[in-house]
Scaffold this motif. Structure first.
Motif, mmCIF file in Angstrom:
data_model
loop_
_atom_site.group_PDB
_atom_site.id
_atom_site.type_symbol
_atom_site.label_atom_id
_atom_site.label_comp_id
_atom_site.label_asym_id
_atom_site.label_seq_id
_atom_site.Cartn_x
_atom_site.Cartn_y
_atom_site.Cartn_z
ATOM 1 N N GLY A 183 9.516 -3.370 -5.246
ATOM 2 C CA GLY A 183 10.936 -3.689 -5.338
ATOM 3 C C GLY A 183 11.808 -2.494 -4.990
ATOM 4 O O GLY A 183 12.828 -2.638 -4.298
ATOM 5 N N SER A 184 11.395 -1.310 -5.458
ATOM 6 C CA SER A 184 12.144 -0.088 -5.119
ATOM 7 C C SER A 184 12.064 0.194 -3.630
ATOM 8 O O SER A 184 13.048 0.618 -3.013
ATOM 9 N N LEU A 185 10.889 -0.035 -3.045
ATOM 10 C CA LEU A 185 10.735 0.159 -1.593
ATOM 11 C C LEU A 185 11.728 -0.717 -0.842
ATOM 12 O O LEU A 185 12.437 -0.241 0.060
ATOM 13 N N TYR A 186 11.807 -1.999 -1.228
ATOM 14 C CA TYR A 186 12.662 -2.938 -0.495
ATOM 15 C C TYR A 186 14.155 -2.679 -0.724
ATOM 16 O O TYR A 186 14.988 -3.178 0.040
ATOM 17 N N GLN A 187 14.490 -1.903 -1.735
ATOM 18 C CA GLN A 187 15.887 -1.508 -1.903
ATOM 19 C C GLN A 187 16.354 -0.649 -0.725
ATOM 20 O O GLN A 187 17.531 -0.684 -0.365
ATOM 21 N N HIS A 214 0.825 -1.194 0.000
ATOM 22 C CA HIS A 214 0.000 0.000 0.000
ATOM 23 C C HIS A 214 0.869 1.258 0.000
ATOM 24 O O HIS A 214 0.586 2.232 -0.711
ATOM 25 N N ILE A 215 1.948 1.233 0.775
ATOM 26 C CA ILE A 215 2.847 2.389 0.821
ATOM 27 C C ILE A 215 3.464 2.634 -0.548
ATOM 28 O O ILE A 215 3.514 3.777 -1.035
ATOM 29 N N ALA A 216 3.922 1.565 -1.195
ATOM 30 C CA ALA A 216 4.521 1.706 -2.525
ATOM 31 C C ALA A 216 3.511 2.257 -3.521
ATOM 32 O O ALA A 216 3.841 3.128 -4.344
#
Length: 208
Positions: free
Chosen positions: A55-59, A45-47
């Motif tokens: 995937g960018s969030l988890y980077q 939800h945040i992404a």
């Protein structure tokens, strides 16, 4: 044993594009916390709200708790920037004026995005960021303790350590509850009266 969630970012954004991504993620987390609450703040939800891929969030962030921790840290920085210069001016003031300044500064600090401030206060224990708040409170306590030491001859209290705790805790509790939980009942005129009463309360405790 329940595993403690990771609250540290995976890496620091160094380039302008990556900083923009991190800013978007932190701002999206803050919006969701205020509008929907902690339980709705999933990484997906945040992404989505931030307009970036998961995937960018988890980077940058391993968990949603790490994002909430980033929101907490940014909010604390905003408060510190608002009040730190004014707190330094307190040391040169007579007792009653110094106490009034502390109360006024506390009100302003709690008015820095009060809806987010309330959520942050509620979520600190869940993301293990109480130490940041404790550090900020210790700074206030240390400053006020130094102020009382400089004015020891004027005071009726003997235990300055205890007096500092009583005064800082009283000011924090009054302003926190007034701004965050009774805002509708506290228009500016009534808040001014609260500042008067809190100043009188603490000043009389210190001076008799």
């Amino acid at each position: 044993m329940t595993r403690k969630p990771l609250t540290k970012p995976r890496k620091t954004a160094s380039q302008e594009r990556s900083r923009a991504t991190v800013d978007a993620l932190v701002e999206a987390t803050a919006r969701i916390l205020v509008k929907e609450g902690f339980d709705k703040a999933s990484t997906n939800h945040i992404a989505e709200v931030a307009g970036v891929s998961v995937g960018s969030l988890y980077q940058y962030f391993p968990t949603k708790e790490a994002l909430v921790a980033a929101v907490v840290e940014r909010h604390q920085q905003e408060i510190t920037q608002t009040v730190r210069g004014e707190l330094a001016d307190v040391l040169a003031q007579p007792v009653e004026k110094a106490v009034r300044m502390l109360v006024e500064v506390a009100v302003r600090a709690h008015r820095v995005d009060p809806r987010l401030h309330r959520v942050v206060a509620e979520q600190l224990p869940r993301v293990g960021e109480l130490e940041k708040l404790a550090t900020f409170n210790r700074e206030n306590f240390t400053l006020f303790r130094a102020y009382l030491e400089n004015h020891r001859d004027e005071l009726r209290v003997d235990d300055l350590e205890l007096a500092s705790f009583v005064c800082v805790t009283t000011i924090e509790a009054l302003t926190h509850n007034a701004v965050l939980h009774h805002a509708k009942a506290m228009p500016d005129e009534r808040m001014d009266k609260l500042i008067d009463e809190a100043t009188r309360l603490v000043t009389r405790y210190l001076l008799g």
